[in-house]
Design an enzyme around this catalytic site. Structure first.
Site, PDB file in Angstrom:
ATOM      1  N   GLN A  12      -8.565  -0.212  -5.991  1.00 34.72           N
ATOM      2  CA  GLN A  12      -9.169  -1.462  -5.509  1.00 34.72           C
ATOM      3  C   GLN A  12     -10.660  -1.327  -5.245  1.00 34.72           C
ATOM      4  O   GLN A  12     -11.364  -2.331  -5.192  1.00 34.72           O
ATOM      5  CB  GLN A  12      -8.461  -1.949  -4.246  1.00 34.72           C
ATOM      6  CG  GLN A  12      -7.031  -2.436  -4.500  1.00 34.72           C
ATOM      7  CD  GLN A  12      -6.396  -2.946  -3.223  1.00 34.72           C
ATOM      8  OE1 GLN A  12      -5.877  -2.166  -2.434  1.00 34.72           O
ATOM      9  NE2 GLN A  12      -6.452  -4.251  -3.006  1.00 34.72           N
TER      10      GLN A  12
ATOM     11  N   GLY B 242      -3.744  -2.287   4.284  1.00 33.29           N
ATOM     12  CA  GLY B 242      -3.707  -1.102   3.433  1.00 33.29           C
ATOM     13  C   GLY B 242      -4.687  -1.275   2.291  1.00 33.29           C
ATOM     14  O   GLY B 242      -5.207  -2.378   2.068  1.00 33.29           O
TER      15      GLY B 242
ATOM     16  N   LEU C 189      -5.938  -7.951  -0.816  1.00 30.03           N
ATOM     17  CA  LEU C 189      -7.388  -8.132  -0.827  1.00 30.03           C
ATOM     18  C   LEU C 189      -7.902  -8.366  -2.247  1.00 30.03           C
ATOM     19  O   LEU C 189      -8.990  -8.919  -2.425  1.00 30.03           O
ATOM     20  CB  LEU C 189      -8.082  -6.914  -0.211  1.00 30.03           C
ATOM     21  CG  LEU C 189      -7.792  -6.663   1.272  1.00 30.03           C
ATOM     22  CD1 LEU C 189      -8.474  -5.375   1.728  1.00 30.03           C
ATOM     23  CD2 LEU C 189      -8.234  -7.838   2.131  1.00 30.03           C
TER      24      LEU C 189
ATOM     25  N   GLU D  37       1.190  -0.904  -1.562  1.00 28.21           N
ATOM     26  CA  GLU D  37       0.034  -0.045  -1.865  1.00 28.21           C
ATOM     27  C   GLU D  37       0.349   0.904  -3.016  1.00 28.21           C
ATOM     28  O   GLU D  37      -0.504   1.135  -3.883  1.00 28.21           O
ATOM     29  CB  GLU D  37      -0.406   0.734  -0.617  1.00 28.21           C
ATOM     30  CG  GLU D  37      -0.880  -0.125   0.544  1.00 28.21           C
ATOM     31  CD  GLU D  37      -1.907  -1.174   0.156  1.00 28.21           C
ATOM     32  OE1 GLU D  37      -2.686  -0.944  -0.788  1.00 28.21           O
ATOM     33  OE2 GLU D  37      -1.924  -2.248   0.790  1.00 28.21           O
TER      34      GLU D  37
ATOM     35  N   HIS E 264       0.008  -0.487  -6.457  1.00 30.16           N
ATOM     36  CA  HIS E 264      -1.367  -0.523  -6.983  1.00 30.16           C
ATOM     37  C   HIS E 264      -1.642   0.696  -7.863  1.00 30.16           C
ATOM     38  O   HIS E 264      -2.399   0.609  -8.837  1.00 30.16           O
ATOM     39  CB  HIS E 264      -2.381  -0.527  -5.839  1.00 30.16           C
ATOM     40  CG  HIS E 264      -2.671  -1.885  -5.275  1.00 30.16           C
ATOM     41  ND1 HIS E 264      -3.310  -2.863  -5.992  1.00 30.16           N
ATOM     42  CD2 HIS E 264      -2.447  -2.413  -4.041  1.00 30.16           C
ATOM     43  CE1 HIS E 264      -3.456  -3.953  -5.225  1.00 30.16           C
ATOM     44  NE2 HIS E 264      -2.928  -3.699  -4.043  1.00 30.16           N
TER      45      HIS E 264
HETATM   46 NI    NI Z   1      -2.946  -5.079  -2.437  1.00 30.59          NI
END
Ligand code: NI
Length: 183
Positions: A52, A47, A101, A143, A146
């Site tokens: 990001q 995801g 990530l 997700e 975030h």
């Molecule tokens: Ni993440």
């Protein structure tokens, strides 16, 4: 196709609340989603959230059939979710290993709601509503966090269960095949 570099923990944008999407089916929104999907696939992510890749917008993408970073994870439906809202279904929580990530090379044991309902919109503004459990529910919660400026290390309760993948694997703590899982 545009693959972006993924911001890493410490970048201020990852700690901010992202902005609501007001206009759907625009060139800018569709380009953002395309870039997010391209980047997620290039990085073998399960995801990705817009902050990001440097965009403060309440947009997440997730889903895969098989994922090399989480070999034992069941498939998760491919989804674009905008302005998401999560409602836990029951109080049950479960712990599992997560990575991100934006926190490369690491894993942590994170408690999440076991079952959730999530709502939001797709790129054209059509309402989306779904229920999820297990890994699917975990990915959605990760997700959506975030978008509120929360990274999974902030959810870790036991810091003996947070660290570098290679160390956790050598210690026999990661119950997964991590030989080439470097993210
Ligand atoms: Ni993440």
């Amino acid at each position: 196709m545009a693959i972006h570099s993924v911001l890493r923990m410490g970048h201020p944008l990852l700690s901010q609340r992202a902005t609501e999407v007001r206009d759907f089916d625009t060139v800018a929104l569709n380009n953002l989603i395309r870039d997010m999907l391209d980047t997620m696939h290039a990085e073998d992510g399960v995801g990705l959230a817009a902050p990001q890749i440097g965009i403060s917008s309440r947009v997440v993408v997730f889903g895969f059939d098989h994922n090399p970073r989480y070999r034992n994870a069941p498939a998760v439906p491919r989804t674009v979710l905008i302005n998401p809202v999560i409602k836990p279904l029951g109080d049950a929580m479960e712990e599992a290993w997560e990575g991100c990530l934006s926190v490369p090379g690491m894993r942590g044991l994170v408690p999440r709601y076991k079952r959730i309902e999530y709502r939001g919109f797709d790129a054209s503004g059509t309402p989306v509503v779904a229920t999820a459990e297990g890994f699917h529910a975990r990915v959605v919660q990760h997700e959506c966090d975030h978008l509120d400026g929360i990274l999974y290390p902030q959810r870790v309760c036991d810091f003996t269960r947070f660290g570098f993948i290679s160390e956790l694997a050598d210690a026999g703590l990661l119950a997964m095949n991590t030989a080439d899982d470097q993210n």
